[in-house]
Design an enzyme around this catalytic site. Structure first.
Site, PDB file in Angstrom:
ATOM      1  N   ARG A  50      -7.168  18.019   3.344  1.00 51.86           N
ATOM      2  CA  ARG A  50      -8.073  17.939   1.969  1.00 51.86           C
ATOM      3  C   ARG A  50      -9.570  19.107   2.975  1.00 51.86           C
ATOM      4  O   ARG A  50      -9.228  19.035   3.963  1.00 51.86           O
ATOM      5  CB  ARG A  50      -8.297  16.994   1.690  1.00 51.86           C
ATOM      6  CG  ARG A  50      -6.958  16.124   0.573  1.00 51.86           C
ATOM      7  CD  ARG A  50      -7.732  14.807   0.427  1.00 51.86           C
ATOM      8  NE  ARG A  50      -6.819  14.161   0.907  1.00 51.86           N
ATOM      9  CZ  ARG A  50      -7.389  12.685   0.610  1.00 51.86           C
ATOM     10  NH1 ARG A  50      -8.003  12.144   0.202  1.00 51.86           N
ATOM     11  NH2 ARG A  50      -6.736  12.311   2.017  1.00 51.86           N
ATOM     12  N   ARG A  68      -2.799  -1.829  -3.509  1.00 48.09           N
ATOM     13  CA  ARG A  68      -3.991  -0.575  -2.934  1.00 48.09           C
ATOM     14  C   ARG A  68      -3.658   0.383  -4.505  1.00 48.09           C
ATOM     15  O   ARG A  68      -2.415   1.126  -4.126  1.00 48.09           O
ATOM     16  CB  ARG A  68      -3.998  -0.166  -1.665  1.00 48.09           C
ATOM     17  CG  ARG A  68      -5.190   0.688  -1.858  1.00 48.09           C
ATOM     18  CD  ARG A  68      -4.699   1.805  -0.722  1.00 48.09           C
ATOM     19  NE  ARG A  68      -5.807   2.901  -0.600  1.00 48.09           N
ATOM     20  CZ  ARG A  68      -5.808   3.380   0.105  1.00 48.09           C
ATOM     21  NH1 ARG A  68      -4.302   4.014   0.876  1.00 48.09           N
ATOM     22  NH2 ARG A  68      -6.708   5.220   0.056  1.00 48.09           N
ATOM     23  N   GLU A  73      -7.359  -2.593   5.528  1.00 50.06           N
ATOM     24  CA  GLU A  73      -7.192  -3.146   3.963  1.00 50.06           C
ATOM     25  C   GLU A  73      -6.234  -4.061   4.066  1.00 50.06           C
ATOM     26  O   GLU A  73      -6.890  -4.203   2.595  1.00 50.06           O
ATOM     27  CB  GLU A  73      -7.133  -1.265   3.792  1.00 50.06           C
ATOM     28  CG  GLU A  73      -8.329  -0.332   4.413  1.00 50.06           C
ATOM     29  CD  GLU A  73      -7.537   0.722   4.212  1.00 50.06           C
ATOM     30  OE1 GLU A  73      -6.909   1.553   4.865  1.00 50.06           O
ATOM     31  OE2 GLU A  73      -8.288   1.670   3.160  1.00 50.06           O
ATOM     32  N   ASN A  82       0.888  -0.303   0.331  1.00 51.48           N
ATOM     33  CA  ASN A  82      -0.002   0.208  -0.325  1.00 51.48           C
ATOM     34  C   ASN A  82       1.041   1.241  -0.053  1.00 51.48           C
ATOM     35  O   ASN A  82       1.458   1.637   1.328  1.00 51.48           O
ATOM     36  CB  ASN A  82      -0.662   0.081   1.376  1.00 51.48           C
ATOM     37  CG  ASN A  82      -2.016   1.252   1.215  1.00 51.48           C
ATOM     38  OD1 ASN A  82      -2.396   1.842   0.431  1.00 51.48           O
ATOM     39  ND2 ASN A  82      -3.137   1.115   2.438  1.00 51.48           N
ATOM     40  N   HIS A 119     -12.174   4.327  -0.223  1.00 58.89           N
ATOM     41  CA  HIS A 119     -11.986   3.862   0.716  1.00 58.89           C
ATOM     42  C   HIS A 119     -12.275   2.494   1.013  1.00 58.89           C
ATOM     43  O   HIS A 119     -13.011   2.384   1.841  1.00 58.89           O
ATOM     44  CB  HIS A 119     -12.667   4.791   2.243  1.00 58.89           C
ATOM     45  CG  HIS A 119     -11.444   5.990   2.434  1.00 58.89           C
ATOM     46  ND1 HIS A 119     -12.276   7.180   2.925  1.00 58.89           N
ATOM     47  CD2 HIS A 119     -10.130   5.799   2.519  1.00 58.89           C
ATOM     48  CE1 HIS A 119     -11.228   7.917   2.587  1.00 58.89           C
ATOM     49  NE2 HIS A 119      -9.846   7.130   3.106  1.00 58.89           N
TER      50      HIS A 119
END
Ligand code: AMP
Length: 398
Positions: A241, A93, A379, A9, A181
């Site tokens: 962000r 990912r 994840e 990832n 996500h």
């Protein structure tokens, strides 16, 4: 010799990895979980084994300044730790799959080049995800690689949910709301039947609150909507962000402040959100420990946006049965959970203050009409499951 497989990832300044090992005639098991952090600044390699024992925790040479160099550094550690290991596959990912890629795919040079076209839609993540794939192609050319997309889990959204209401000719080029996500939400949906069976098929809002933050409306384990859209800029306030802002602000930045597209991109991805509001830090833990009014305002805004969007997704679901917190902030900050739950009490959510600070999975009272939960995400395990099923391996258990 045992078989090995990797999950990677890769981000802008970190490379998270898991090493899976399959002893002869046995199931896959995790042999190491770790990361290279501080790529480009002060790189450091750390990893633990399945029992949590430290395998390595070293600073690396400053020449580990980009994704390729990080893969090289990881490869040389892996070689020293497991000499002659036979790597059967690598799962990655990849943040954006665009219109073409939703489900996990076996990577070819052509797929990689298609995915590079999506870099402008995810400049904070996609180039780094793809650089890792490129580096593995170079280093281990015969090893199959699989891309798992953060957009994939949201692929079944309705036309209305995906719509961006601009002229339809413009939208034909792939302008639609994708959602992100997805690997995290898919993992949560996969464990709810075990962790919280009563809500697994119900109307659930999952709050993935980390450096990137979003909400997902789940019904019967499927994503109906999410707060992230065409890019990973929409919705909630994040570390750097802004989340959703009036698009007129962008016109103002271009027309009145005469900022370039690159300057606006940098502002939106790297200088806004918690960092922009506070001027102090993009890190929630730091901000919670500070007393400056700007730090408090940043936290207040984070909570406000989350509560506001929970209301919006409750409307999407036609009511809500449960709220699930996950990711760095969601799993670790009882303070942020408390504040979001209190702001959502109008939904019928009654927080159990003690459970919230005791590491419990369920953090709402028995009487609470809407239950609240903390469920750690994984994840990497989701990537491993997809990679293993595409490559025809037996599934890893953890
Ligand atoms: P992630 O991107 O999921 O790794 O989450 C990173 C975010 O989680 C950062 O803003 C961290 O400050 C935040 N975080 C991690 N641990 C805590 C904690 N104990 N309290 C508050 N925020 C935390």
């Amino acid at each position: 010799m045992d078989d090995y497989a990797l999950v990677l990832n890769a981000g802008s300044s970190s490379l998270k990895f898991c090493v899976y090992q399959r002893p002869r005639d046995n199931d896959w098991e995790i042999a190491a979980r770790g990361q290279i952090e501080g790529i480009g600044t002060s790189p450091r390699l750390s990893a633990k084994d399945a029992q949590g024992a430290v395998l390595v925790n070293n600073s690396l040479d400053a020449s580990v300044a980009d994704g390729h160099a990080a893969i090289e550094a990881l490869a040389s550690w892996l070689r020293s730790k497991w000499p002659g290991a036979h790597v059967l596959g690598v799962g990655h990912r990849v943040v954006h799959g665009g219109t073409r890629y939703g489900q996990p795919v076996l990577l070819t040079r052509q797929t990689l080049s298609d995915l590079y076209e999506l870099v402008p839609l995810a400049p904070l993540h996609q180039p780094y995800n793809l650089a890792a794939i490129d580096a593995v192609f170079e280093r281990l050319p015969g090893v199959p690689q699989v891309a798992c997309f953060d957009t994939g889990f949201h692929a079944g959204h309705s036309q209305v949910v995906e719509l961006i209401p601009l002229p339809k000719e413009i939208c034909k080029s792939g302008l639609r709301r994708y959602g992100f996500h997805g690997l995290s939400y898919e993992y949560i949906a996969s464990v709810l039947p075990t962790v919280a069976p009563a809500i697994a098929k119900a109307r659930v809002i999952v709050a993935h609150l980390g450096s990137g933050a979003s909400l997902c409306a789940l019904k019967d384990g499927r994503s109906l909507d999410s707060t992230l859209g065409f890019t990973a800029l929409d919705g909630l306030c994040m570390g750097t962000r802004p989340g959703a802002i009036d698009p007129g602000v962008l016109l103002y930045l271009f027309q009145n402040l005469e900022l370039s597209a690159k300057e606006v991109e940098t502002m939106l991805y790297k200088q806004s959100g918690l960092l922009g509001i506070s001027g102090i830090s993009n890190d929630m833990r730091d901000l919670l420990g500070r007393s400056e009014p700007e730090a408090r305002l940043a936290v207040d805004y984070f909570v406000y946006r989350a509560a506001k969007e929970i209301g919006a997704l409750a409307a999407v679901l036609g009511g809500v049965d449960a709220l699930v917190f996950t990711a760095g902030i969601g799993e670790n900050s009882s303070e942020i959970r408390r504040r979001i739950c209190e702001a959502s009490s109008w939904l019928g959510l009654d927080l159990d203050a003690q459970a919230n600070t005791s590491g419990n999975s369920r953090i709402s009272t028995e009487q609470s009409r809407v239950s609240a939960w903390v469920v750690p995400t994984n994840e990497e395990l989701m990537i491993a499951r997809h990679t293993w099923s595409l490559l025809g391996f037996m599934q890893p258990v953890s």
